[in-house]
Design a protein around this motif. Structure first.
Motif, PDB file in Angstrom:
ATOM      1  N   THR A  20       0.776  -1.406  -0.094  1.00 40.52           N
ATOM      2  CA  THR A  20       0.000   0.048   0.097  1.00 40.52           C
ATOM      3  C   THR A  20       0.849   1.221  -0.047  1.00 40.52           C
ATOM      4  O   THR A  20       2.231   1.160   0.293  1.00 40.52           O
ATOM      5  N   ASP A  21       0.177   2.391  -0.341  1.00 42.07           N
ATOM      6  CA  ASP A  21       0.903   3.542  -0.260  1.00 42.07           C
ATOM      7  C   ASP A  21       1.394   4.345   1.137  1.00 42.07           C
ATOM      8  O   ASP A  21       2.098   4.995   1.091  1.00 42.07           O
ATOM      9  N   SER A  22       0.406   3.848   1.948  1.00 35.76           N
ATOM     10  CA  SER A  22       0.514   4.453   3.378  1.00 35.76           C
ATOM     11  C   SER A  22      -0.010   3.571   4.315  1.00 35.76           C
ATOM     12  O   SER A  22      -1.018   2.927   4.179  1.00 35.76           O
ATOM     13  N   TYR A  23       0.610   3.529   5.782  1.00 34.22           N
ATOM     14  CA  TYR A  23      -0.065   2.792   6.651  1.00 34.22           C
ATOM     15  C   TYR A  23      -1.225   3.598   7.152  1.00 34.22           C
ATOM     16  O   TYR A  23      -2.300   3.125   7.798  1.00 34.22           O
ATOM     17  N   PHE A  24      -1.400   4.975   7.085  1.00 36.83           N
ATOM     18  CA  PHE A  24      -2.544   5.739   7.633  1.00 36.83           C
ATOM     19  C   PHE A  24      -3.537   5.919   6.572  1.00 36.83           C
ATOM     20  O   PHE A  24      -3.400   6.840   5.531  1.00 36.83           O
ATOM     21  N   LYS A  25      -4.918   5.500   6.912  1.00 37.85           N
ATOM     22  CA  LYS A  25      -6.003   5.491   5.817  1.00 37.85           C
ATOM     23  C   LYS A  25      -5.478   5.377   4.336  1.00 37.85           C
ATOM     24  O   LYS A  25      -5.790   6.179   3.518  1.00 37.85           O
ATOM     25  N   PRO A  26      -4.724   4.242   3.985  1.00 36.08           N
ATOM     26  CA  PRO A  26      -4.478   4.127   2.350  1.00 36.08           C
ATOM     27  C   PRO A  26      -5.690   3.637   1.874  1.00 36.08           C
ATOM     28  O   PRO A  26      -6.696   3.270   2.136  1.00 36.08           O
TER      29      PRO A  26
END
Length: 275
Positions: free
Chosen positions: A107-113
């Motif tokens: 994914t692009d980010s751990y936070f609200k991907p």
């Protein structure tokens, strides 16, 4: 004279059998031989079968700290790690949420991907997709290989809601399961993806995704366990393993192995007890 010329008279079935016995490095090089070879090597069914044929069980993939968005492929030989290659993750991503049969969910980010990709480091193939969920609790992830359709399915679950993404059809199915709280890492074993989830009373349940009908189900725990026991799941040689620490003493642990065979039969064997 090229490899393609020497093998031009061989049927694809024979070429595939030969390719199945080659190491990953050779497969990556042979993808450029021809479009037909690239198609064979990139096929998810071939990838799954090659994993079963693999004679190199001592391969490890870790994040590369020197290059952003890259991984190092390590091989364990003679009790030492040797770097086989540096692999660039698709789109510069190296956040891994879960894995199954050598395929990673990135994914692009751990936070609200919202952007995700299934990536096979062995064949450098990826499937990009997006998912914007309307339930904002902590998200749990899982990947499951469905042999009936020769495809991977991705599970997103939060609260009492979950959604299933089918790669081959590029479609989403939203469903309602049973309520749970928190985020929990899971494992793919014996044809299903398993987690240990907590309900509102903090009782831990073994939950699995049945890819045949796209449903979440509960699996009965070993009869020796109580609702107060803290259990976790692991995968040992493609078998589901359940382990439990004694309350207040991390040095005491007990392991159970789920019997393989009939896909979701509830049969636990008491394996190791270190009490």
């Amino acid at each position: 004279m090229s490899i393609e010329h020497h093998t031009s008279n061989l049927p694809n079935e024979i070429i595939e059998i030969i390719l199945l016995h080659l190491p990953i490095k050779s497969l990556l090089r042979f993808k450029s031989v021809s479009k037909s070879w690239n198609s064979i090597i990139s096929d998810p069914v071939f990838t799954h079968t090659h994993l079963q044929f693999s004679n190199s069980p001592h391969l490890f993939l870790i994040k590369n700290r020197s290059f952003q968005g890259a991984f190092s492929l390590l091989k364990l030989e003679a009790k030492k790690f040797h770097r086989e290659a540096v692999l660039s993750g698709p789109y510069g991503w190296n956040t891994v949420l879960c894995h199954c049969n050598g395929v990673l969910l990135l994914t692009d980010s751990y936070f609200k991907p919202t952007c995700y990709a299934l990536w096979n480091p062995s064949t450098r193939t990826e499937t990009y997709f997006t998912f914007r969920y309307t339930f904002y609790e902590d998200m749990n992830y899982g990947i499951c290989y469905d042999p009936a359709i020769h495809d991977f399915k991705v599970v997103f679950a939060a609260g009492k809601n979950y959604a299933v993404f089918c790669c081959k059809t590029d479609t989403w199915t939203r469903r309602v399961g049973f309520p749970f709280k928190g985020t929990h890492s899971g494992v793919f074993a014996d044809g299903a993806y398993y987690w240990v989830w907590r309900d509102k009373e903090d009782v831990r349940h073994v939950v699995y995704f049945d890819s045949r009908i796209d449903k979440l189900k509960r699996l009965q725990k070993p009869k020796q366990l109580t609702d107060e026991d803290h259990v976790s799941v692991a995968c040992l040689k493609d078998s589901l393993c359940l382990y439990c620490n004694a309350l207040g003493d991390e040095t005491k642990v007990r392991f159970w192995i789920k019997e393989k065979g009939s896909s979701f039969k509830n049969c636990w064997n008491d394996w190791i007890s270190c009490m």
